[in-house]
Motif scaffolding. Structure first.
Motif, PDB file in Angstrom:
ATOM      1  N   THR A 151      57.154   6.486 -16.793  1.00 52.75           N
ATOM      2  CA  THR A 151      57.442   7.900 -16.559  1.00 52.75           C
ATOM      3  C   THR A 151      58.509   8.057 -15.483  1.00 52.75           C
ATOM      4  OG1 THR A 151      55.138   8.407 -17.085  1.00 52.75           O
ATOM      5  CG2 THR A 151      56.397  10.121 -15.968  1.00 52.75           C
ATOM      6  N   TRP A 152      59.422   9.001 -15.728  1.00 48.45           N
ATOM      7  CA  TRP A 152      60.445   9.345 -14.746  1.00 48.45           C
ATOM      8  C   TRP A 152      59.983  10.584 -13.993  1.00 48.45           C
ATOM      9  CZ3 TRP A 152      64.960   6.581 -13.968  1.00 48.45           C
ATOM     10  CH2 TRP A 152      65.195   5.555 -14.890  1.00 48.45           C
ATOM     11  N   LYS A 153      60.049  10.536 -12.662  1.00 42.85           N
ATOM     12  CA  LYS A 153      59.591  11.640 -11.833  1.00 42.85           C
ATOM     13  C   LYS A 153      60.705  12.078 -10.892  1.00 42.85           C
ATOM     14  CE  LYS A 153      54.755  10.296 -11.943  1.00 42.85           C
ATOM     15  NZ  LYS A 153      53.538  10.227 -11.139  1.00 42.85           N
ATOM     16  N   LEU A 154      60.616  13.321 -10.427  1.00 41.03           N
ATOM     17  CA  LEU A 154      61.600  13.839  -9.478  1.00 41.03           C
ATOM     18  C   LEU A 154      61.376  13.220  -8.100  1.00 41.03           C
ATOM     19  CD1 LEU A 154      61.576  17.677 -10.284  1.00 41.03           C
ATOM     20  CD2 LEU A 154      63.290  15.986 -10.961  1.00 41.03           C
ATOM     21  N   SER A 155      62.424  12.686  -7.521  1.00 41.42           N
ATOM     22  CA  SER A 155      62.344  12.206  -6.138  1.00 41.42           C
ATOM     23  C   SER A 155      63.163  13.113  -5.220  1.00 41.42           C
ATOM     24  CB  SER A 155      62.837  10.760  -6.041  1.00 41.42           C
ATOM     25  OG  SER A 155      64.117  10.603  -6.591  1.00 41.42           O
ATOM     26  N   ASN A 156      63.981  13.974  -5.829  1.00 46.10           N
ATOM     27  CA  ASN A 156      64.759  14.955  -5.077  1.00 46.10           C
ATOM     28  C   ASN A 156      65.166  16.046  -6.038  1.00 46.10           C
ATOM     29  OD1 ASN A 156      66.146  16.249  -3.073  1.00 46.10           O
ATOM     30  ND2 ASN A 156      67.681  14.665  -2.783  1.00 46.10           N
TER      31      ASN A 156
END
Length: 171
Positions: free
Chosen positions: A159-164
């Motif tokens: 899964t790709w998640k928001l880091s900024n």
């Protein structure tokens, strides 16, 4: 040439045509297998997954109901990682108070989005998106606004998640 000569050649011509067809089918099959397993296919799949996950995360961060604040903030935590996730956890109560006081609900829709960078090996990506947000404040007519966002994504597992996440000024 006699009719008998033509008749003798037909099986040979048919056999050659059949053999040629078989060779072409084998070559096409090998090329198809090579294309399906190439690194460009894997890169395209990773790109598509990152974009889809990033788009879902941006929608989650812009869709919130003041009557279901805890549910919304849990969604923010689910779609975030790294410094952004830490900030949400640290400021959870402050965010909850501000959202409840505003008595507003928002619904987001991504109008357009794209990756600007993708590093498959590092599990990092950057994306931009145009988001339409409908704001409903109790006692007022709903309003719609559009914002541009720039986001950084980090992969956690599959899964790709928001880091900024931040808005991009227009003008």
């Amino acid at each position: 040439m006699t009719a008998e000569g033509n008749t003798k050649r037909r099986p040979v011509v048919a056999l050659v045509a059949c053999g040629l067809s078989l060779v072409l089918a084998l070559v096409a099959g090998v090329l198809w297998v090579l294309a399906a397993t190439s690194s460009s296919v894997a890169y395209a799949e990773t790109r598509d997954t990152a974009l889809q996950d990033g788009t879902s995360a941006i929608i989650a961060f812009n869709t919130l109901d003041h009557k279901k604040v805890e549910e919304g903030l849990k969604r923010w935590e689910k779609f975030s990682t790294g410094p952004l996730h830490d900030e949400i956890k640290k400021s959870h109560q402050d965010y909850a108070t501000k959202i409840k006081q505003a008595k507003s609900s928002t619904t987001a829709k991504v109008l357009d989005a794209g990756l600007t960078e993708l590093d498959q090996q590092a599990g990092k990506a950057k994306m931009i998106a145009v988001v339409q947000v409908t704001v409903n404040i109790e006692g007022q007519k709903p309003s719609t606004k559009q914002d541009r966002y720039q986001a950084e994504l980090s992969r956690e597992g599959d899964t790709w998640k928001l880091s900024n996440l931040g808005t991009v000024p227009v003008g």
